[in-house]
Design a protein around this motif. Structure first.
Motif, short mmCIF file in Angstrom:
data_model
loop_
_atom_site.label_atom_id
_atom_site.label_comp_id
_atom_site.label_asym_id
_atom_site.label_seq_id
_atom_site.Cartn_x
_atom_site.Cartn_y
_atom_site.Cartn_z
N PHE A 66 0.85 -1.20 0.00
CA PHE A 66 0.00 0.00 0.00
C PHE A 66 0.88 1.25 0.00
CE2 PHE A 66 0.50 -1.59 4.30
CZ PHE A 66 0.88 -0.48 5.04
N ASP A 67 0.29 2.39 -0.35
CA ASP A 67 1.03 3.64 -0.53
C ASP A 67 1.39 4.31 0.79
OD1 ASP A 67 0.87 3.44 -3.28
OD2 ASP A 67 -0.98 4.63 -3.41
N ASN A 114 4.07 8.13 6.00
CA ASN A 114 3.26 7.00 6.48
C ASN A 114 2.13 6.69 5.50
OD1 ASN A 114 0.60 8.43 7.44
ND2 ASN A 114 2.29 9.69 8.24
N GLY A 115 1.52 5.55 5.75
CA GLY A 115 0.37 5.12 4.97
C GLY A 115 -0.33 3.98 5.69
N SER A 116 -1.57 3.70 5.29
CA SER A 116 -2.33 2.63 5.96
C SER A 116 -3.23 1.93 4.96
CB SER A 116 -3.17 3.21 7.10
OG SER A 116 -4.10 4.17 6.61
N THR A 117 -3.71 0.76 5.37
CA THR A 117 -4.61 -0.02 4.52
C THR A 117 -5.60 -0.78 5.39
OG1 THR A 117 -4.72 -1.72 2.80
CG2 THR A 117 -3.05 -2.01 4.49
N ALA A 118 -6.75 -1.02 4.84
CA ALA A 118 -7.75 -1.88 5.48
C ALA A 118 -8.02 -3.10 4.61
CB ALA A 118 -9.04 -1.10 5.73
N ALA A 119 -7.02 -3.48 3.83
CA ALA A 119 -7.17 -4.59 2.90
C ALA A 119 -7.45 -5.90 3.64
CB ALA A 119 -5.90 -4.74 2.06
N LYS A 146 -1.10 0.31 9.67
CA LYS A 146 -0.35 1.53 9.33
C LYS A 146 1.15 1.31 9.45
CE LYS A 146 0.15 6.40 10.66
NZ LYS A 146 -0.33 7.46 11.60
N THR A 147 1.90 1.83 8.47
CA THR A 147 3.36 1.86 8.53
C THR A 147 3.81 3.31 8.49
OG1 THR A 147 3.50 -0.23 7.31
CG2 THR A 147 5.51 1.09 7.46
#
Length: 222
Positions: free
Chosen positions: A68-69, A102-107, A116-117
């Motif tokens: 993820f971005d 940073n970025g996060s995903t709910a995949a 989140k990273t």
């Protein structure tokens, strides 16, 4: 007798005047030319310190979620040294920046509502190879990168780890005035990954961070 003497004097005077008229004119003085002043070529050798700032955009991977971005900004300080040989400029440069990339995903595969990273600081130690075109210097650069990879999410204890990786890029630096120079550069940074494990919801949960960094800076050369 007096008339004869006066007549002789008159003839001599007229002859002298005629002879003087026949003499060539004195040459005109040579024109004066001022030698041009040449400014010495700019020399890039020496120590320098500076500040830099910009932004980053990249990707992060969790084992269970995929990629993820990420994006954000950074700002910090720089120190370095150049040594010029003819038009080649050899250098070493180090920097450390505060970062919020940073970025996060709910995949599907994220063990909570959001994985989140983030990276809170970034440092590089790089070699530089430049080409001195007087006051302009394009360069390539590469070396080691260090930073903090943090993995988190609601309901997760999360974890963070200081990772070492690598960076490669290039840029251009130019002399502004006096001891001051300005630069613009691009770096690709890969900090690798670490295993967040059960703190991130799985026995094996590798979290990676890599980014494209674009930034500008101002340096003061000693």
């Amino acid at each position: 007798m007096k008339r004869v003497i006066l007549a002789c004097i008159g003839v001599v005077a007229l002859g002298g005047a005629a002879a003087a008229a026949d003499l060539p004119r004195a040459p005109s003085p040579a024109p004066y030319y001022k030698a041009p002043v040449y400014a010495p070529a700019y020399n890039w050798s020496g120590f320098y310190i500076g500040i830099n700032g910009g932004g980053g955009w990249g990707r992060s991977d969790w084992t269970t979620t995929g990629s993820f971005d990420t994006s954000g900004g950074l700002v910090g300080g720089t120190i370095g040294y150049n040594y010029q040989i003819n038009q080649a400029v050899l250098g070493v440069e180090g920097d450390i920046d505060w970062a919020d990339i940073n970025g996060s995903t709910a995949a599907v595969g994220c063990p909570t509502t959001s994985c989140k990273t983030s990276d809170s600081w970034l440092s590089t130690i790089r070699g530089r190879l430049g080409y001195a075109a007087d006051r302009f210097m394009p360069y390539v650069t590469g070396g080691a990168a260090f930073g903090d990879i943090k993995a988190s999410g609601p309901g997760l204890t999360g974890a963070d780890n200081t990772n070492a990786g690598w960076t490669l890029g290039g840029g251009i630096e130019f002399a502004i005035a006096g001891h001051w120079t300005a630069k613009a550069e691009y770096l690709y940074v890969d900090l690798g990954h670490f295993n967040c494990g059960i703190s991130c919801g799985a026995a094996t949960q590798n979290v990676s961070w890599r980014s494209n960094i674009g930034r500008v800076g101002i340096n003061y050369r000693f």
